[in-house]
Motif scaffolding. Sequence first.
Motif, mmCIF file in Angstrom:
data_model
loop_
_atom_site.group_PDB
_atom_site.id
_atom_site.type_symbol
_atom_site.label_atom_id
_atom_site.label_comp_id
_atom_site.label_asym_id
_atom_site.label_seq_id
_atom_site.Cartn_x
_atom_site.Cartn_y
_atom_site.Cartn_z
ATOM 1 N N ASP A 1 -2.517 -11.956 -6.687
ATOM 2 C CA ASP A 1 -1.950 -10.889 -5.870
ATOM 3 C C ASP A 1 -3.056 -9.925 -5.457
ATOM 4 O OD1 ASP A 1 0.457 -12.046 -6.466
ATOM 5 O OD2 ASP A 1 1.129 -10.456 -7.819
ATOM 6 N N LEU A 2 -3.130 -9.594 -4.189
ATOM 7 C CA LEU A 2 -4.054 -8.579 -3.687
ATOM 8 C C LEU A 2 -3.242 -7.508 -2.972
ATOM 9 C CD1 LEU A 2 -6.903 -10.802 -2.172
ATOM 10 C CD2 LEU A 2 -6.873 -9.685 -4.403
ATOM 11 N N GLY A 3 -3.498 -6.237 -3.283
ATOM 12 C CA GLY A 3 -2.678 -5.196 -2.689
ATOM 13 C C GLY A 3 -3.390 -3.870 -2.554
ATOM 14 N N ILE A 4 -2.761 -2.975 -1.804
ATOM 15 C CA ILE A 4 -3.224 -1.601 -1.661
ATOM 16 C C ILE A 4 -2.236 -0.680 -2.364
ATOM 17 C CG2 ILE A 4 -4.525 -1.977 0.461
ATOM 18 C CD1 ILE A 4 -2.114 -0.944 2.028
ATOM 19 N N ASN A 5 -2.734 0.459 -2.843
ATOM 20 C CA ASN A 5 -1.929 1.358 -3.669
ATOM 21 C C ASN A 5 -1.832 2.749 -3.050
ATOM 22 O OD1 ASN A 5 -2.245 -0.784 -5.503
ATOM 23 N ND2 ASN A 5 -3.922 0.266 -6.576
ATOM 24 N N PHE A 6 -0.676 3.360 -3.241
ATOM 25 C CA PHE A 6 -0.513 4.799 -3.077
ATOM 26 C C PHE A 6 0.023 5.319 -4.395
ATOM 27 C CE2 PHE A 6 2.124 8.528 -2.349
ATOM 28 C CZ PHE A 6 1.234 9.363 -1.683
ATOM 29 N N ALA A 7 -0.651 6.295 -4.984
ATOM 30 C CA ALA A 7 -0.285 6.762 -6.324
ATOM 31 C C ALA A 7 0.173 8.216 -6.287
ATOM 32 C CB ALA A 7 -1.466 6.607 -7.279
ATOM 33 N N GLY B 1 -3.062 9.726 -4.833
ATOM 34 C CA GLY B 1 -4.163 8.800 -5.063
ATOM 35 C C GLY B 1 -4.061 7.592 -4.153
ATOM 36 N N LEU B 2 -5.207 6.995 -3.850
ATOM 37 C CA LEU B 2 -5.286 5.798 -3.031
ATOM 38 C C LEU B 2 -6.140 4.761 -3.748
ATOM 39 C CD1 LEU B 2 -5.970 7.428 0.462
ATOM 40 C CD2 LEU B 2 -3.775 6.567 -0.378
ATOM 41 N N GLY B 3 -5.849 3.475 -3.542
ATOM 42 C CA GLY B 3 -6.648 2.464 -4.214
ATOM 43 C C GLY B 3 -6.233 1.061 -3.834
ATOM 44 N N PHE B 4 -6.704 0.104 -4.603
ATOM 45 C CA PHE B 4 -6.332 -1.284 -4.387
ATOM 46 C C PHE B 4 -6.278 -2.003 -5.718
ATOM 47 C CE2 PHE B 4 -10.934 -1.073 -4.029
ATOM 48 C CZ PHE B 4 -11.368 -2.151 -4.790
ATOM 49 N N ASN B 5 -5.674 -3.200 -5.742
ATOM 50 C CA ASN B 5 -5.515 -3.945 -6.989
ATOM 51 C C ASN B 5 -5.614 -5.440 -6.733
ATOM 52 O OD1 ASN B 5 -2.586 -5.239 -6.974
ATOM 53 N ND2 ASN B 5 -2.427 -3.209 -6.014
ATOM 54 N N ALA B 6 -5.986 -6.157 -7.776
ATOM 55 C CA ALA B 6 -6.014 -7.619 -7.766
ATOM 56 C C ALA B 6 -5.473 -8.099 -9.103
ATOM 57 C CB ALA B 6 -7.435 -8.136 -7.546
ATOM 58 N N ASN B 7 -4.519 -9.030 -9.069
ATOM 59 C CA ASN B 7 -3.877 -9.502 -10.290
ATOM 60 C C ASN B 7 -3.798 -11.023 -10.301
ATOM 61 O OD1 ASN B 7 -2.706 -6.849 -11.511
ATOM 62 N ND2 ASN B 7 -2.136 -6.777 -9.355
ATOM 63 N N PHE B 8 -4.224 -11.610 -11.423
ATOM 64 C CA PHE B 8 -4.040 -13.038 -11.654
ATOM 65 C C PHE B 8 -2.811 -13.223 -12.545
ATOM 66 C CE2 PHE B 8 -8.513 -13.018 -10.493
ATOM 67 C CZ PHE B 8 -8.614 -14.155 -9.691
ATOM 68 N N VAL C 1 5.874 -6.309 -3.142
ATOM 69 C CA VAL C 1 6.077 -4.873 -3.042
ATOM 70 C C VAL C 1 6.651 -4.400 -4.366
ATOM 71 C CG1 VAL C 1 8.372 -5.171 -2.015
ATOM 72 C CG2 VAL C 1 7.151 -3.014 -1.715
ATOM 73 N N GLY C 2 6.177 -3.250 -4.846
ATOM 74 C CA GLY C 2 6.687 -2.785 -6.130
ATOM 75 C C GLY C 2 6.101 -1.462 -6.543
ATOM 76 N N THR C 3 6.401 -1.081 -7.774
ATOM 77 C CA THR C 3 5.895 0.165 -8.331
ATOM 78 C C THR C 3 5.484 -0.068 -9.774
ATOM 79 O OG1 THR C 3 6.417 2.505 -8.717
ATOM 80 C CG2 THR C 3 8.182 0.927 -9.095
ATOM 81 N N LYS C 4 4.483 0.674 -10.195
ATOM 82 C CA LYS C 4 3.959 0.534 -11.557
ATOM 83 C C LYS C 4 3.774 1.926 -12.147
ATOM 84 C CE LYS C 4 1.277 -2.851 -12.318
ATOM 85 N NZ LYS C 4 0.178 -3.845 -12.368
ATOM 86 N N LEU C 5 4.309 2.132 -13.336
ATOM 87 C CA LEU C 5 4.134 3.389 -14.066
ATOM 88 C C LEU C 5 2.978 3.213 -15.037
ATOM 89 C CD1 LEU C 5 5.134 6.256 -14.805
ATOM 90 C CD2 LEU C 5 6.643 5.173 -16.487
ATOM 91 N N HIS C 6 1.980 4.081 -14.942
ATOM 92 C CA HIS C 6 0.761 3.926 -15.731
ATOM 93 C C HIS C 6 0.463 5.211 -16.496
ATOM 94 C CE1 HIS C 6 -3.697 2.350 -15.699
ATOM 95 N NE2 HIS C 6 -3.181 2.455 -16.908
ATOM 96 N N LEU D 1 2.609 7.197 -10.917
ATOM 97 C CA LEU D 1 3.341 6.081 -10.326
ATOM 98 C C LEU D 1 2.482 5.457 -9.234
ATOM 99 C CD1 LEU D 1 7.061 7.209 -9.865
ATOM 100 C CD2 LEU D 1 6.253 5.255 -11.196
ATOM 101 N N ARG D 2 2.331 4.150 -9.302
ATOM 102 C CA ARG D 2 1.589 3.427 -8.272
ATOM 103 C C ARG D 2 2.572 2.622 -7.431
ATOM 104 N NH1 ARG D 2 -1.939 -0.864 -10.800
ATOM 105 N NH2 ARG D 2 -3.298 0.886 -11.329
#
Length: 242
Positions: free
Chosen positions: A33-39, A66-73, A183-188, A230-231
Amino acid sequence: MRINFSKSIHLQFMIAVISCLQLTIAQPKILLDLGINFAKPLDNFKGYRPAIGYTTFDESYGVFFGLGFNANFKYAMGKQRNSRLTTGLSTERFLNSSFSKDPNASSDNTDVRIHSLSIGYEYSALPKKVVNPYFGAGLSFNMMNAGYYWNGVSVDGKTEFRMGILADAGMDIRVNKNGGLIVGTKLHYANLVGKTSDPTTLNRTNEIPLNDASYIYNRKTYDAINFIFLRFYLGYRFTLSK
């Protein structure tokens, strides 16, 4: 009693073929998964200026978004491939805005950076459907720092290590057999473990620590700062192996 060896061999062959097919279906596949984030920062991570020297107005890191990006295997397992082991990389840069500045300071900016490696588990509810909800949880290993700019004074942040936890929920929308939208959200909670503070560093002009644990400064007690956010993410999922 007469044994039909031809039928027996044929039956054994069919059993072997079915077993191989079941094994093939049960084998895992690897997803990327490759994505962009708004936090969106939560708790006392958001707000006004940081309590890391020069001011004692508010105990927060003064960030608004916050702004960023992510990569997940993701390593999918089982016959239905509902279970997934996950590992990911993400980076976020948190900044303030005119809504989060202390009204007593005309030039106040905070620059918080969090770089994370995560490991976890994810449950995929409907892996064979076009829309597939998923839920997950995991641990994070984070390198972070907080730079600070106030009335012409620039303070570089010291990069420090923290451990945290996260929870994830989202949807995988299949586009074709090789990929789909996510598409989703992550609490960190990024600094659950490892908070430290040293009030003697508050007046440094460079390499200032996070000072995210509770401390006393000028006879006032400052609460610990919780890096919780929240991301919200949007990205694309690639199927690397089937």
